[in-house]
Design an enzyme around this catalytic site. Structure first.
Site, short mmCIF file in Angstrom:
data_model
loop_
_atom_site.label_atom_id
_atom_site.label_comp_id
_atom_site.label_asym_id
_atom_site.label_seq_id
_atom_site.Cartn_x
_atom_site.Cartn_y
_atom_site.Cartn_z
N TYR A 135 51.11 -30.20 10.66
CA TYR A 135 50.61 -30.20 12.09
C TYR A 135 51.30 -31.39 12.55
O TYR A 135 51.58 -31.35 13.86
CB TYR A 135 49.29 -30.07 12.37
CG TYR A 135 48.61 -28.64 12.27
CD1 TYR A 135 49.31 -27.72 11.75
CD2 TYR A 135 47.51 -28.30 12.91
CE1 TYR A 135 48.87 -26.24 11.46
CE2 TYR A 135 46.97 -26.85 12.36
CZ TYR A 135 47.67 -26.08 11.96
OH TYR A 135 47.21 -24.63 11.94
N LYS A 185 48.00 -24.33 -2.22
CA LYS A 185 48.91 -23.34 -2.50
C LYS A 185 50.00 -23.96 -3.65
O LYS A 185 51.34 -24.10 -3.30
CB LYS A 185 49.80 -22.99 -1.11
CG LYS A 185 50.77 -21.73 -1.30
CD LYS A 185 50.03 -20.48 -1.58
CE LYS A 185 51.07 -19.33 -1.65
NZ LYS A 185 50.34 -17.80 -2.13
N ASP A 217 45.55 -17.69 -0.42
CA ASP A 217 45.71 -16.33 -0.06
C ASP A 217 44.40 -15.69 -0.66
O ASP A 217 43.84 -14.75 -0.16
CB ASP A 217 46.99 -15.75 -0.55
CG ASP A 217 47.39 -16.18 -2.04
OD1 ASP A 217 47.01 -17.28 -2.43
OD2 ASP A 217 48.47 -15.57 -2.42
N ASP A 241 42.30 -25.00 9.40
CA ASP A 241 42.32 -24.29 10.83
C ASP A 241 42.03 -22.86 10.81
O ASP A 241 41.09 -22.23 11.24
CB ASP A 241 43.80 -24.48 11.22
CG ASP A 241 43.75 -24.07 12.79
OD1 ASP A 241 42.77 -23.89 13.52
OD2 ASP A 241 45.06 -24.20 13.41
N ASP A 245 38.11 -20.56 10.77
CA ASP A 245 37.88 -19.73 11.89
C ASP A 245 37.48 -18.28 11.11
O ASP A 245 36.55 -17.61 11.88
CB ASP A 245 39.08 -19.48 12.65
CG ASP A 245 39.19 -20.33 14.08
OD1 ASP A 245 38.49 -21.23 14.13
OD2 ASP A 245 40.04 -20.30 14.67
#
Ligand code: NAD
Length: 350
Positions: A135, A185, A217, A241, A245
């Site tokens: 980001y 990952k 994943d 992020d 959520d």
């Protein structure tokens, strides 16, 4: 214990009033001072994060925030938007650790889109790194290369950034069930191989916490398959992020979810996960519990008042068990109450 109180816009002042009443009811000595942030600050000063607010926030040990924003300010130039105030204060205070609990009280199990037996009693904490990762990484952009448009971003973490968020997560796990799952990952991304290595190294300093690793994943799948397997999860900015959520939606009730963002010295900004809900602002019907639970997080993480934090959380559990519900979590057979009455019920339970 100095608290900078920022009610903000929309339902912010209504829900904050209840959180402040709850704090005042505890046998603790707080200094609380209010200031303007967001749309109300734009109206009063032309600046969503005025200097007076910045000064108060910097001098305080913790910031308690309602919510900012609303349609009234949507057409303003970007610099004057209420969200700018929020980004400004987060940046200025150096808040790098975002803590988002996802708790589903058994009484609210029907609010989730998952089967009650999968989610009832869910209690997980997601620790998300907030200031690094893809980001913020440079270089980034969209350019034309070899005659076509080309978009690129850079994922990176230094080992000190990983260690710093890792420590927050291990310490948080120590205050809970002492299980930490680090999400990465590493099979594809080198940055997250380093993430996994540093987390594993840190584990030696926290022998009382059980560390596990999971690929992102799989973590996304496990959160909807069997979310109760998790205690604390720690991950980078982008994965955090998305997963935070996802986890919050497992609970189905946005009016119940608190959050904390911490700096290196446990100074923190505490706020509900929801927004300013302009559709119900001023009606006295907003759910104040996410803000009250944010205040409980403040007691725990900034002020190390674990007992007081548990008292407040216990009072919230009790009012739910007693059947009090604001409109957002109402079900037939329970008692619908407004913002103030919900605050009264929490105070009585305290
Ligand atoms: P929102 O969270 O404000 O509202 C979404 C829905 O949830 C609405 O129907 C609202 O009535 C309901 N809701 C939210 N909180 C509630 C509560 N405590 N009790 C009962 N019902 C509640 O999200 P939105 O509608 O997308 O955004 C509204 C405004 O809030 C926008 O201006 C947005 O920019 C701002 N916002 C601010 C923050 C923040 O301050 N951190 C976060 C998200 C959105």
């Amino acid at each position: 214990m100095k608290i900078c109180v920022l009610p903000g816009d929309g339902i912010g002042p209504e829900i904050m009033a209840e959180a402040v009443r709850v704090l005042r009811a505890l046998d603790l000595k707080f200094e609380m001072e209010e200031a303007l942030l967001g749309g109300c600050a734009v109206d009063a000063t032309g600046n969503p994060y005025p200097e007076a607010t910045s000064k108060l926030a910097r001098a305080a040990d913790a910031v308690l925030l309602g919510a900012v924003g609303g349609p009234k300010w949507d057409a303003l130039p970007r610099e004057q938007r209420p969200e700018r105030g929020l980004l400004g204060i987060r940046k200025e205070l150096g808040l790098f650790a975002n803590l988002r609990p996802a708790i589903l009280y058994p009484e609210l199990a029907n609010a989730s889109s998952l089967k009650p037996e999968i989610v009832a009693g869910l209690d997980i904490l997601i620790v998300r790194e907030l200031t690094g990762d893809i980001y913020f990484g440079q270089p980034r952009g969209i350019e034309v290369r070899d005659g076509e448009r080309y978009g690129f971003n850079t994922m990176h973490y230094t080992e000190s950034e990983i260690r710093r968020i890792g420590r927050v997560a291990f310490e948080a796990a120590r205050k809970r069930d002492r299980r930490l799952c680090s999400v990465d990952k590493m099979n594809v991304l080198e940055t997250t191989q380093l993430w996994r290595d540093v987390m594993s190294e840190l584990a030696a300093e926290y022998p009382d916490v059980e560390l596990s690793h999971m690929l992102v994943d799989n973590a996304a799948m496990q959160l909807v398959r069997a979310p109760k397997q998790f205690d604390v999860m720690v991950t980078g900015n982008m994965f955090g992020d998305i997963l935070s959520d996802e986890a919050s939606m497992l609970t189905g009730s946005i009016g119940m979810l608190p959050s904390a963002s911490l700096d290196e010295n446990n100074k923190g900004l505490y706020e509900p996960s929801h927004g300013s809900a302009p559709d119900i602002a001023g009606k006295g019907v907003a759910n104040p519990l996410a803000t009250i639970l944010s205040a409980a997080m403040m007691l725990r993480y900034t002020f190390a008042q674990e007992e007081a934090a548990q008292r407040v959380e216990g009072a919230v559990k009790k009012v739910l068990a007693q059947g009090f519900r604001t409109g957002d979590i109402f079900e037939p057979g329970t008692q619908k109450v407004g913002t103030r009455e919900m605050g009264d019920a929490v105070l009585a339970a305290l």
